[in-house]
Enzyme design. Structure first.
Site, PDB file in Angstrom:
ATOM      1  N   HIS A 177      50.902  -1.060  10.327  1.00 49.73           N
ATOM      2  CA  HIS A 177      51.997  -0.330  10.049  1.00 49.73           C
ATOM      3  C   HIS A 177      52.996  -0.464  11.017  1.00 49.73           C
ATOM      4  O   HIS A 177      54.222  -0.577  10.768  1.00 49.73           O
ATOM      5  CB  HIS A 177      51.892   0.860   9.377  1.00 49.73           C
ATOM      6  CG  HIS A 177      53.145   1.977   9.076  1.00 49.73           C
ATOM      7  ND1 HIS A 177      53.698   2.102   7.777  1.00 49.73           N
ATOM      8  CD2 HIS A 177      53.846   2.601   9.890  1.00 49.73           C
ATOM      9  CE1 HIS A 177      54.768   2.888   8.082  1.00 49.73           C
ATOM     10  NE2 HIS A 177      55.034   3.221   9.281  1.00 49.73           N
ATOM     11  N   ARG A 190      64.372   7.886  12.722  1.00 52.44           N
ATOM     12  CA  ARG A 190      63.638   8.324  11.875  1.00 52.44           C
ATOM     13  C   ARG A 190      62.849   9.596  12.042  1.00 52.44           C
ATOM     14  O   ARG A 190      62.804  10.052  13.317  1.00 52.44           O
ATOM     15  CB  ARG A 190      62.334   7.449  11.432  1.00 52.44           C
ATOM     16  CG  ARG A 190      61.140   7.428  12.674  1.00 52.44           C
ATOM     17  CD  ARG A 190      60.453   6.068  12.842  1.00 52.44           C
ATOM     18  NE  ARG A 190      59.980   6.371  14.090  1.00 52.44           N
ATOM     19  CZ  ARG A 190      58.680   6.562  14.326  1.00 52.44           C
ATOM     20  NH1 ARG A 190      57.928   7.047  13.297  1.00 52.44           N
ATOM     21  NH2 ARG A 190      58.262   6.627  15.638  1.00 52.44           N
TER      22      ARG A 190
HETATM   23  C1  HEM Z   1      61.607   2.139  12.614  1.00 52.57           C
HETATM   24  C2  HEM Z   1      60.783   2.294  11.615  1.00 52.57           C
HETATM   25  C3  HEM Z   1      59.482   3.134  11.624  1.00 52.57           C
HETATM   26  C4  HEM Z   1      58.425   3.491  12.722  1.00 52.57           C
HETATM   27  C5  HEM Z   1      58.937   2.863  14.262  1.00 52.57           C
HETATM   28  C6  HEM Z   1      57.498   3.817  12.230  1.00 52.57           C
HETATM   29  C7  HEM Z   1      56.211   4.130  13.069  1.00 52.57           C
HETATM   30  C8  HEM Z   1      55.249   5.019  12.305  1.00 52.57           C
HETATM   31  C9  HEM Z   1      54.140   5.597  13.264  1.00 52.57           C
HETATM   32  C10 HEM Z   1      53.888   5.280  14.849  1.00 52.57           C
HETATM   33  C11 HEM Z   1      53.486   6.370  12.509  1.00 52.57           C
HETATM   34  C12 HEM Z   1      52.128   6.913  12.878  1.00 52.57           C
HETATM   35  C13 HEM Z   1      52.408   8.358  13.150  1.00 52.57           C
HETATM   36  C14 HEM Z   1      51.366   9.194  13.787  1.00 52.57           C
HETATM   37  O1  HEM Z   1      50.802   8.843  14.736  1.00 52.57           O
HETATM   38  O2  HEM Z   1      50.893  10.297  13.259  1.00 52.57           O
HETATM   39  C15 HEM Z   1      54.037   6.237  11.012  1.00 52.57           C
HETATM   40  C16 HEM Z   1      53.413   7.081  10.175  1.00 52.57           C
HETATM   41  C17 HEM Z   1      54.195   6.980   8.876  1.00 52.57           C
HETATM   42  N1  HEM Z   1      55.111   6.211   8.392  1.00 52.57           N
HETATM   43 FE1  HEM Z   1      56.078   4.951   9.648  1.00 52.57          FE
HETATM   44  N2  HEM Z   1      57.526   3.916  10.806  1.00 52.57           N
HETATM   45  C18 HEM Z   1      58.779   3.418  10.361  1.00 52.57           C
HETATM   46  C19 HEM Z   1      59.193   3.298   9.306  1.00 52.57           C
HETATM   47  C20 HEM Z   1      58.611   3.720   8.105  1.00 52.57           C
HETATM   48  C21 HEM Z   1      59.085   3.574   6.824  1.00 52.57           C
HETATM   49  C22 HEM Z   1      60.496   2.915   6.490  1.00 52.57           C
HETATM   50  C23 HEM Z   1      58.281   4.353   6.088  1.00 52.57           C
HETATM   51  C24 HEM Z   1      58.201   4.375   4.421  1.00 52.57           C
HETATM   52  C25 HEM Z   1      59.317   4.271   3.538  1.00 52.57           C
HETATM   53  C26 HEM Z   1      57.400   4.917   6.662  1.00 52.57           C
HETATM   54  C27 HEM Z   1      56.338   5.694   6.362  1.00 52.57           C
HETATM   55  C28 HEM Z   1      55.299   6.381   7.208  1.00 52.57           C
HETATM   56  C29 HEM Z   1      54.448   7.399   6.693  1.00 52.57           C
HETATM   57  C30 HEM Z   1      54.317   8.100   5.207  1.00 52.57           C
HETATM   58  C31 HEM Z   1      53.834   7.723   7.838  1.00 52.57           C
HETATM   59  C32 HEM Z   1      52.675   8.773   7.782  1.00 52.57           C
HETATM   60  C33 HEM Z   1      51.429   7.993   7.654  1.00 52.57           C
HETATM   61  C34 HEM Z   1      50.138   9.020   7.688  1.00 52.57           C
HETATM   62  O3  HEM Z   1      50.039   9.747   8.586  1.00 52.57           O
HETATM   63  O4  HEM Z   1      49.092   8.881   7.042  1.00 52.57           O
HETATM   64  N3  HEM Z   1      57.536   4.478   8.010  1.00 52.57           N
HETATM   65  N4  HEM Z   1      55.044   5.766  11.253  1.00 52.57           N
END
Ligand code: HEM
Length: 255
Positions: A177, A190
């Site tokens: 992701h 974000r």
């Molecule tokens: C620049 C854009 C984004 C970056 C850099 C990014 C990066 C990340 C990272 C690193 C995590 C893991 C966090 C952890 O270690 O707990 C994460 C989790 C997550 N992201 Fe993204 N993300 C981005 C955009 C998005 C978008 C557009 C969505 C949905 C519309 C999204 C939904 C989620 C969700 C729901 C999680 C939690 C997943 C979980 O803990 O099971 N993200 N994101």
């Protein structure tokens, strides 16, 4: 000794009475999002009545400023059945609730319908520390766009299958992701709130950007990774709006 006891008690009372000051660096922030629609009755008010109603609401927001971080967004025309979204962040959801309850009693609040509300909490990273190479890139990435003009709020929910994967499997999927997202940090800011058990969603994601085309491409890229198969809710509602200070929202409403 008596002086020492007095000073100690004063310090304890001071912190007990100032919840925002007691938030330790790693304590959760309680975020509440509230989407409002102005009722048609508002348009029947005189200009003076509208101005007074907005002033009452503004004074209320101001009175919470030591306890609540308040952000407002104008959603009329971009999100169905709404005029504005507010985001409240504090040390306790009940403080957010207190502000919203008092808002309902103001001259403006009496003409507002709360169309949607959702709350969550911030937490430390669950997965990224397990992929330090990408974590370093995430930390190094800098927002380079013009000041953000848009907000997008998207609640998401994962399936039971997701939660029953092993930690290693979830780390691998979140790594996938993260890979396509890093390039978008130049134009997208974000924030993530965890909501499992507090709402009908597991997460509340909120983004600010000046570039909706980039944001659209970002979400498309995320729909093409395997982790997306475990998303059983994305949006419902997706809220799109523009960043406005509360004074700007007030001015739009008072027109
Ligand atoms: C620049 C854009 C984004 C970056 C850099 C990014 C990066 C990340 C990272 C690193 C995590 C893991 C966090 C952890 O270690 O707990 C994460 C989790 C997550 N992201 Fe993204 N993300 C981005 C955009 C998005 C978008 C557009 C969505 C949905 C519309 C999204 C939904 C989620 C969700 C729901 C999680 C939690 C997943 C979980 O803990 O099971 N993200 N994101």
């Amino acid at each position: 000794m008596q002086i020492f006891t007095f000073v100690l008690m004063s310090v304890l009372v001071f912190f007990a009475g100032n919840p925002a000051r007691t938030i330790a660096a790693d304590a959760p922030v309680h975020g509440t999002f509230a989407l409002f629609e102005v009722e048609p009755t508002w348009t029947t008010l005189s200009s003076d009545e509208k101005t007074k109603g907005v002033q009452e609401a503004t004074a209320l927001v101001e009175s919470f400023k030591d306890r609540v971080t308040f952000d407002s967004y104008w959603t009329y025309g971009l999100t169905t059945d709404s005029h504005f979204l507010i985001r409240l962040q504090s040390s306790e959801a009940k403080i957010n609730q207190e502000l919203l309850t008092q808002l309902a009693g103001t001259g403006l609040g009496r003409h507002l319908d709360l169309e949607f509300t959702i709350s969550g909490i911030t937490k430390g990273l669950n997965y990224a520390p397990d992929f330090p190479d990408l974590l370093a890139q995430l930390k190094a990435a800098k927002y380079e766009g013009d000041p953000s003009t848009y907000v997008i709020m998207i609640p998401t929910r994962k399936s039971a299958e997701w939660w029953n994967l092993s930690k290693e499997e979830r780390v691998a999927l979140i790594r996938e992701h993260t890979v396509p997202t890093i390039a978008y940090l130049k134009t997208v800011k974000r924030k993530l709130f965890h909501a499992t058990g507090l709402a009908d969603a597991d997460f509340i994601t909120i983004f600010e950007t000046n570039n909706l085309e980039d944001f659209n491409n970002l979400v498309l890229a995320l729909r093409m990774v395997k982790e997306d198969k475990y998303n059983i809710r994305l949006g419902s509602p997706t809220v799109l709006g523009t960043l406005k200070s509360w004074n700007e929202v007030g001015a739009l409403l008072a027109k």
